[in-house]
Design a protein around this motif. Structure first.
Motif, PDB file in Angstrom:
ATOM      1  N   THR A 156      -7.747  -2.166  -0.325  1.00 11.68           N
ATOM      2  CA  THR A 156      -8.224  -2.530   1.001  1.00 11.68           C
ATOM      3  C   THR A 156      -9.455  -3.428   0.914  1.00 11.68           C
ATOM      4  O   THR A 156      -9.579  -4.407   1.663  1.00 11.68           O
ATOM      5  CB  THR A 156      -8.562  -1.267   1.826  1.00 11.68           C
ATOM      6  OG1 THR A 156      -7.386  -0.454   1.948  1.00 11.68           O
ATOM      7  CG2 THR A 156      -9.048  -1.645   3.217  1.00 11.68           C
ATOM      8  N   ILE A 211       1.324   1.465  -4.088  1.00 10.77           N
ATOM      9  CA  ILE A 211       0.110   2.243  -4.321  1.00 10.77           C
ATOM     10  C   ILE A 211       0.351   3.746  -4.212  1.00 10.77           C
ATOM     11  O   ILE A 211      -0.036   4.515  -5.088  1.00 10.77           O
ATOM     12  CB  ILE A 211      -1.015   1.815  -3.361  1.00 10.77           C
ATOM     13  CG1 ILE A 211      -1.418   0.367  -3.621  1.00 10.77           C
ATOM     14  CG2 ILE A 211      -2.220   2.744  -3.508  1.00 10.77           C
ATOM     15  CD1 ILE A 211      -1.933   0.104  -5.022  1.00 10.77           C
ATOM     16  N   TRP A 212       1.004   4.181  -3.138  1.00 16.29           N
ATOM     17  CA  TRP A 212       1.184   5.621  -2.944  1.00 16.29           C
ATOM     18  C   TRP A 212       2.406   6.169  -3.677  1.00 16.29           C
ATOM     19  O   TRP A 212       2.285   7.111  -4.469  1.00 16.29           O
ATOM     20  CB  TRP A 212       1.245   5.937  -1.446  1.00 16.29           C
ATOM     21  CG  TRP A 212      -0.127   6.021  -0.852  1.00 16.29           C
ATOM     22  CD1 TRP A 212      -0.819   5.009  -0.244  1.00 16.29           C
ATOM     23  CD2 TRP A 212      -0.996   7.159  -0.850  1.00 16.29           C
ATOM     24  NE1 TRP A 212      -2.068   5.447   0.134  1.00 16.29           N
ATOM     25  CE2 TRP A 212      -2.207   6.758  -0.214  1.00 16.29           C
ATOM     26  CE3 TRP A 212      -0.875   8.468  -1.321  1.00 16.29           C
ATOM     27  CZ2 TRP A 212      -3.286   7.632  -0.042  1.00 16.29           C
ATOM     28  CZ3 TRP A 212      -1.958   9.345  -1.142  1.00 16.29           C
ATOM     29  CH2 TRP A 212      -3.138   8.923  -0.511  1.00 16.29           C
ATOM     30  N   LEU A 258       0.831  -1.205   0.000  1.00 17.11           N
ATOM     31  CA  LEU A 258       0.000   0.000   0.000  1.00 17.11           C
ATOM     32  C   LEU A 258       0.868   1.259   0.000  1.00 17.11           C
ATOM     33  O   LEU A 258       0.614   2.203  -0.766  1.00 17.11           O
ATOM     34  CB  LEU A 258      -0.914  -0.006   1.224  1.00 17.11           C
ATOM     35  CG  LEU A 258      -2.024   1.049   1.267  1.00 17.11           C
ATOM     36  CD1 LEU A 258      -3.050   0.792   0.183  1.00 17.11           C
ATOM     37  CD2 LEU A 258      -2.687   1.039   2.643  1.00 17.11           C
ATOM     38  N   LEU A 259       1.886   1.276   0.820  1.00 14.92           N
ATOM     39  CA  LEU A 259       2.749   2.452   0.944  1.00 14.92           C
ATOM     40  C   LEU A 259       3.664   2.621  -0.269  1.00 14.92           C
ATOM     41  O   LEU A 259       3.710   3.690  -0.891  1.00 14.92           O
ATOM     42  CB  LEU A 259       3.585   2.361   2.220  1.00 14.92           C
ATOM     43  CG  LEU A 259       4.632   3.463   2.419  1.00 14.92           C
ATOM     44  CD1 LEU A 259       3.962   4.827   2.519  1.00 14.92           C
ATOM     45  CD2 LEU A 259       5.486   3.181   3.648  1.00 14.92           C
ATOM     46  N   ASN A 267      -7.020   4.177  -5.132  1.00 15.82           N
ATOM     47  CA  ASN A 267      -6.325   2.887  -5.208  1.00 15.82           C
ATOM     48  C   ASN A 267      -6.277   2.175  -3.860  1.00 15.82           C
ATOM     49  O   ASN A 267      -6.367   0.946  -3.781  1.00 15.82           O
ATOM     50  CB  ASN A 267      -4.906   3.085  -5.748  1.00 15.82           C
ATOM     51  CG  ASN A 267      -4.893   3.365  -7.235  1.00 15.82           C
ATOM     52  OD1 ASN A 267      -5.939   3.520  -7.858  1.00 15.82           O
ATOM     53  ND2 ASN A 267      -3.718   3.435  -7.816  1.00 15.82           N
ATOM     54  N   SER A 268      -6.140   2.964  -2.789  1.00 17.05           N
ATOM     55  CA  SER A 268      -6.091   2.377  -1.448  1.00 17.05           C
ATOM     56  C   SER A 268      -7.425   1.734  -1.089  1.00 17.05           C
ATOM     57  O   SER A 268      -7.459   0.643  -0.488  1.00 17.05           O
ATOM     58  CB  SER A 268      -5.751   3.454  -0.411  1.00 17.05           C
ATOM     59  OG  SER A 268      -4.443   3.949  -0.602  1.00 17.05           O
ATOM     60  N   GLY A 304      -4.182   8.202  -4.727  1.00 17.42           N
ATOM     61  CA  GLY A 304      -3.799   7.311  -3.645  1.00 17.42           C
ATOM     62  C   GLY A 304      -4.994   6.780  -2.875  1.00 17.42           C
ATOM     63  O   GLY A 304      -5.047   5.591  -2.531  1.00 17.42           O
ATOM     64  N   ILE A 305      -5.968   7.651  -2.600  1.00 15.06           N
ATOM     65  CA  ILE A 305      -7.163   7.232  -1.863  1.00 15.06           C
ATOM     66  C   ILE A 305      -7.964   6.209  -2.660  1.00 15.06           C
ATOM     67  O   ILE A 305      -8.399   5.182  -2.126  1.00 15.06           O
ATOM     68  CB  ILE A 305      -8.046   8.451  -1.523  1.00 15.06           C
ATOM     69  CG1 ILE A 305      -7.347   9.350  -0.498  1.00 15.06           C
ATOM     70  CG2 ILE A 305      -9.404   7.991  -0.986  1.00 15.06           C
ATOM     71  CD1 ILE A 305      -8.091  10.638  -0.200  1.00 15.06           C
TER      72      ILE A 305
END
Length: 232
Positions: A222, A131-132, A127-128, A217-218, A214-215
């Motif tokens: 998730t 994704i970001w 995620l970090l 994709n997160s 980012g949001i």
């Protein structure tokens, strides 16, 4: 050989996208985790080299933090609005596209995420980093910061030229998601148009788009992780 400005722009775009596709292909052959993000950042390195020759920085293309609390709150507000619009679009349009074309997103498109199922540490790291850093920052730099701006320089800054640049950059962005099938190509292509419009009407600032990207994709990752791969 001396190139005209338009020839130089075309050459640079081909080199950057070509580098990205080549690295992606090699990384995929070795089943490297985060192959797309690695390829994206390799493209950014090449783009940075070209921009440096012209004394252009990423800050010139909109990379930077808000200058004040007010600007920061505005950027967050824009980002959240983009998230809502994109999610609403994907929820409403993608099923229609799937029905009209008689196709769905291939199940194999999520195979690359299976390694993290049941492992919170892998999930958090992916995620970090991917994704970001890889997607949210990397794709906005390359797609909006580099590609869209170069296409506008190629087609001209008038309305017709800007529209052509937005459409072509969206088509390229969509095709980069070919693993998601026709719904994914069309869906991400339209999302690229939304991002481009926000970018252009908000003073070409990348920060709100990075946050929104980012949001979005997160949330998707998730949902996939918490559902043990049932929500894709």
């Amino acid at each position: 050989m001396n190139l005209t400005s338009k020839q130089r722009i075309i050459f640079e775009i081909i080199c950057v996208l070509g580098t990205m596709l080549l690295v992606k292909d090699i990384a995929d052959r070795f089943n490297v985790i985060g192959a797309g993000s690695i390829a994206m950042w390799c493209g950014i390195v090449v783009a940075t080299m070209f921009m440096k020759k012209q004394n252009i920085t990423w800050k010139d293309r909109g990379l930077g933090l808000p200058g004040s609390t007010k600007d920061g709150l505005k950027s967050i507000g824009i980002a959240l609005l983009v998230v809502v619009v994109v999610i609403a679009f994907m929820a409403a349009i993608v099923p229609i596209v799937s029905t009209v074309f008689g196709v769905t997103v291939p199940v194999s498109s999520t195979d690359k995420f299976e390694f993290m199922l049941g492992n919170p540490l892998y999930f958090a790291a992916y995620l970090l980093i991917v994704i970001w850093v890889g997607a949210a920052v990397g794709e906005e730099l390359l797609m909006r910061g580099f590609l869209l701006n170069n296409l506008m320089s190629l087609f001209g800054q008038r309305k017709v030229g800007v529209i052509a640049a937005v459409v072509l950059h969206a088509a390229i962005f969509g095709m980069l998601h070919i693993s998601q099938g026709v719904p994914g190509i069309i869906g991400t292509g339209v999302v690229a148009v939304i991002f481009a419009v926000v970018y252009l009407f908000n003073g070409r600032k990348l920060f709100p788009l990075i946050i929104a990207h980012g949001i979005i994709n997160s949330l998707s990752l998730t949902a996939y992780f918490l559902s043990d791969g049932n929500i894709t």
